[in-house]
Design a protein around this motif. Structure first.
Motif, short mmCIF file in Angstrom:
data_model
loop_
_atom_site.label_atom_id
_atom_site.label_comp_id
_atom_site.label_asym_id
_atom_site.label_seq_id
_atom_site.Cartn_x
_atom_site.Cartn_y
_atom_site.Cartn_z
N TYR A 122 14.01 6.48 -13.42
CA TYR A 122 13.51 5.24 -12.84
C TYR A 122 12.15 5.46 -12.19
CZ TYR A 122 18.33 3.65 -13.23
OH TYR A 122 19.56 3.29 -13.71
N ILE A 123 11.33 4.44 -12.27
CA ILE A 123 10.10 4.44 -11.48
C ILE A 123 10.25 3.31 -10.47
CG2 ILE A 123 7.60 4.11 -11.46
CD1 ILE A 123 7.56 5.12 -14.36
N TYR A 124 10.30 3.67 -9.19
CA TYR A 124 10.43 2.66 -8.14
C TYR A 124 9.02 2.37 -7.62
CZ TYR A 124 12.04 0.27 -3.93
OH TYR A 124 12.27 -0.66 -2.95
N ILE A 125 8.54 1.19 -7.89
CA ILE A 125 7.16 0.86 -7.51
C ILE A 125 7.16 -0.23 -6.46
CG2 ILE A 125 6.82 -0.88 -9.32
CD1 ILE A 125 4.00 0.45 -9.71
N ARG A 126 6.21 -0.16 -5.56
CA ARG A 126 6.20 -1.14 -4.47
C ARG A 126 5.83 -2.53 -4.97
NH1 ARG A 126 0.90 -0.33 -0.74
NH2 ARG A 126 2.10 -1.81 0.47
N GLY A 127 6.37 -3.53 -4.33
CA GLY A 127 6.17 -4.90 -4.77
C GLY A 127 4.71 -5.33 -4.82
N GLU A 128 3.91 -4.77 -3.91
CA GLU A 128 2.50 -5.15 -3.87
C GLU A 128 1.74 -4.66 -5.09
OE1 GLU A 128 4.26 -3.93 -1.49
OE2 GLU A 128 3.80 -4.80 0.45
N TYR A 129 2.31 -3.70 -5.79
CA TYR A 129 1.66 -3.16 -6.99
C TYR A 129 2.15 -3.88 -8.23
CZ TYR A 129 -0.23 0.98 -4.53
OH TYR A 129 -0.93 1.82 -3.71
N ALA A 168 10.35 -4.61 -2.55
CA ALA A 168 10.05 -5.93 -2.00
C ALA A 168 9.16 -5.83 -0.76
CB ALA A 168 11.34 -6.66 -1.67
N GLY A 169 8.40 -4.76 -0.68
CA GLY A 169 7.39 -4.71 0.36
C GLY A 169 7.81 -4.09 1.67
N ALA A 170 8.66 -3.08 1.62
CA ALA A 170 9.02 -2.40 2.86
C ALA A 170 8.53 -0.96 2.82
CB ALA A 170 10.53 -2.43 3.06
#
Lengths: 451, 334
Positions: A122-129, A168-170
């Protein structure tokens, strides 16, 4: 002047490198070919161990050791998770890497997954990206089409599926166990350790969580061997590191440096930051993202025993917390003489207050309290005992929390008071001293030399 | 049998026990205080940080000291482990810090709080806290809310121990409440103002260490130290029916589950027993409850030390001080 070795950014300026065809023509995916056809998983892990690669997300833990810790019980799936939740203030290296050369990350994910015996990554990417999510999804699709992902890759019987997940931006979801919780669809609260993810991570299965930059370094190591990688950098900090340089410098940006570069050269050389803006005097540097201790000029350029300080894990931490700092995630924030340390600290404190998950009491209550005290000082109502109170609060947060966010909130406060106490006192004794920094309200004028 | 040393005392323990469990198996002063840990529920603890202890040696195999204090409720005891709790000034200082943190946003409305007298935070504050607060800002505030017709949520008092969330998750079907928001504005909340409505929801009142979740059928009826606890049971289809009745004169003001030495529920009870059976005729009385638990009020903690010495001369039975409802203070007030 000698240009440092470029490993991750070697082909970054090649037009069209974000597409698989160009990436392939620049030697891309060769490491997958090499690993899957001629190497066993253990050999790949061994190469990573000999390379001395250290985690690039902040803690600087030996990647090979981490991989070695991964439990391998029979009949239980293992997972590799790439931490692309880059949220440390002052750090923007992964963003640049993923935007410019997404296939490097995917190649790294394939080789690393192979080494760890992982079939789902998995690649967990931040929501802002979100825009990077689209770039990476595109790249993953290309990789599937070209046969680098999916079933029976290169007829080696090895299968790998790669998924993206958007946060989701945390900020807290960049902490590895909070990230896993979030990935499982739960509230992003850090887990209590032990057990560590290597034993019970995603869905209770053994999991390795690595930073984007760490994983992106693996293809080079596999292709050229661990010893070759270890020949760059210093003995304890091998290879290269991406540094996100920001603040009052002439050339902010992301630089790939060979570890062991003198800090002074990095700040003043035209190949890197290009000196301080407007010819101003350097005041302080936060060397590894907002969480690490801030250092004044004389301590960032030199170690306590008078040696030049180098950009490496061991040199930056020389002198302990009394006189040193950490390389962290490489968020290099430079401040010139016009900077107010107290205002800067207030900004950091506000950030940690906002981002504390609220799970354990010292961080939940302490971060807000520190912010309020700093706000009070900046409002001109501070007392000298507030400085001691701040010191006491940070000491009661540090090391007493579930995850490192407590430490990250405490260190900037501790170091600012340790190195810049007179500035705090000046504000408290004469609140009008804050007016000297009225330019904070003006819109920033960016130097023309900055691109 | 493996052995752990806590505050100089050697304690044998079973493999898989935490430091806290090992300490509790011995009892006494070496047991760290807890706010969020609950032995009757799975996966609790680790949040409040009041039970932190210093590990001087990790195990026989690895006799190094751990750099940071650890949460004793979540750290497994190991053979040869050496732990300092009461004997470490560093731990006591850190714990006082935790108490201060827990109290800075707490409204300290004990005089009007139904939990007063059996509140873990009062005990903790008295035993491990400091006399004064250094906090001078506005405390966070929330609206009071009803969650269901029998339970009041007073979020201002909450210390976010997560016990009620775990209770709902583990003993009822389909949890409808949890923690929303984050940081110091995190709050216990139901799913879109949904009422907590199932047969065992009332247990969240018992597990709440503070007065954040209170029984609406008992709210403002009386101070707990004026009521007499009596153990009783009834034949219940839903639960074990073993409860504690709290009498004022002839009236049952409140029904709760029976609690043990550490204030933890012994058996979960259903809402029917808790909220609806308030007549003596509905119960088989077993006799007065033996309350070993030292609440602030029952142990005369509110008195200044010198007053306590004077009073102790008056106490004929030295154990009386540990009995809720039979302490000199409550006798005077009766």
């Amino acid at each position: 002047m000698k240009e440092g070795k470029k490993i991750l950014f070697e082909h970054i300026d090649v037009p069209g490198i974000e597409g698989i065809a160009t990436y392939r023509s620049c030697g891309g995916y060769q490491s997958v070919d090499k690993a899957l056809t001629s190497m066993t998983a253990t050999e790949v892990v061994h190469d990573v161990i000999t390379s001395g690669l250290r985690g690039r997300g902040g803690a600087g833990f030996q990647t090979g050791t981490k991989w070695n810790f991964l439990a391998k019980p029979e009949g239980v799936p293992r997972y590799l998770v790439c931490n692309a939740d880059e949220s440390e203030p002052g750090t923007f290296k992964d963003r640049y890497l993923m935007e410019k050369i997404p296939h490097l990350l995917i190649e790294g994910m394939i080789v690393s997954s192979y080494a760890l015996g992982v079939n789902k990554a998995y690649i967990y990417i931040r929501g802002e990206y979100f825009y990077l999510y689209k770039i990476l999804e595109q790249a993953i699709e290309e990789a599937y089409k070209a046969g680098w992902l999916g079933q029976n890759i290169l007829n080696s019987q090895y299968n790998l599926d790669l998924y993206m997940h958007i946060g989701a931006g945390a900020y807290i979801c960049g902490e590895e166990t909070a990230l896993l919780e979030s990935l499982e669809g739960k509230r992003g609260n850090p887990r209590i350790k032990p057990p560590f993810p290597a034993v019970a991570g995603l869905y209770g299965c053994p999991t390795v969580v690595n930073n984007v930059e760490t994983i992106a370094a693996v293809p080079y190591i596999v292709q050229h061997g661990g010893e070759h990688y270890a020949s760059f950098g210093t003995e304890k900090s091998t290879g290269t590191k991406l540094i996100s340089a920001s603040g009052h410098i002439n050339k902010p940006g992301v630089y790939e440096i060979e570890l062991g570069l003198p800090v002074e050269e990095f700040i003043y050389s035209d190949s890197y930051c290009g000196g301080i803006r407007n010819g101003n005097e350097l005041k302080a540097v936060v060397a590894g993202g907002s969480s690490v201790p801030i250092l004044p000029k004389h301590l960032i350029l030199q170690t306590p025993d008078g040696q030049p300080r180098l950009m490496s894990y061991e040199s930056l931490s020389e002198g302990g917390f009394a006189a040193g700092t950490m390389l962290g995630s490489g968020g290099f924030i430079v401040m010139d003489e016009t900077t107010s340390i107290v205002m800067n600290l207030h900004t950091f404190a506000r950030f940690y207050h906002h981002e504390s998950c609220g799970q354990c009491s010292p961080c939940r209550e302490g971060t807000g309290w520190m912010e309020k005290i700093l706000h009070k000082i900046l409002d001109g109502h501070g007392t000298l005992s507030d400085i001691d109170l701040l010191w006491d609060i940070q000491s009661k947060i540090e090391g007493k929390t579930i995850c490192a966010l407590g430490d990250a909130a405490a260190w900037p406060v501790a170091s600012a008071i340790r190195h810049f106490r007179p500035e705090f006192e000046a504000y408290i004794k004469d609140p009008s001293a804050i007016k000297k920094f009225s330019h904070y309200n003006e819109k920033y004028k960016i130097a023309e030399t900055a691109i | 049998m493996p052995e752990i040393t806590i505050d100089g005392q050697k304690i044998e323990f079973n493999q898989g026990m935490t430091i806290l469990e090992a300490a509790r198996s011995r009892g006494g002063d070496l047991v760290p205080p807890t706010m969020c840990y609950y032995s009757k529920l799975k996966d609790t603890g680790g949040y409040c940080r009041t039970c932190i202890v210093k590990v001087e040696a990790e195990s026989v195999k690895n006799p190094r000291a751990l750099p940071k204090p650890v949460a004793s409720c979540r750290t497994l005891a190991q053979d040869g482990m050496v732990v300092k709790n009461q004997t470490s000034p560093e731990v006591l200082e850190a714990r006082a810090g935790v108490v201060e943190f827990l109290l800075i946003n707490h409204p300290l409305d004990c005089p009007v709080c139904d939990q007063a007298g059996e509140c873990s935070l009062q005990d903790l504050g008295y035993e491990h806290g400091k006399m004064d607060t250094r906090y001078e800002f506005k405390r966070r505030e929330f609206e009071q809310r009803d969650i269901g017709d029998k339970i009041k949520l007073h979020m201002n008092r909450c210390i976010l121990c997560y016990r009620c969330v775990k209770t709902a998750e583990q003993i009822t079907d389909g949890r409808v409440h949890g923690v929303c928001s984050r940081g110091d504005v995190a709050e216990i909340s139901t799913y879109i103002e949904q009422a907590i409505d199932n047969d065992f929801s009332g247990n969240v009142i018992d597990v709440c260490p503070v007065g954040a979740l209170t029984d609406k059928t008992f709210r403002f009826k009386n101070r707990v130290w004026f009521t007499k606890p009596v153990d009783a049971h009834r034949d219940c289809q839903k639960c074990c029916g073993k409860v504690r009745l709290w009498y004022k004169g002839e009236d049952i003001l409140r029904v709760t589950a029976r609690k043990d030495l550490y204030g933890e529920v012994e058996n979960w009870i259903c809402n029917e027993c808790r909220f609806e059976k308030k007549k003596t005729a509905e119960w088989v009385i077993e006799g007065p409850s033996k309350v070993d638990r030292h609440s602030v009020v029952s142990a005369n903690h509110y008195l200044a030390p010198e007053m306590k010495n004077d009073l102790s001369k008056l106490i004929l039975n030295p154990d009386a001080g540990n009995n809720a409802g039979s302490s000199p203070l409550s006798k005077e007030q009766e």
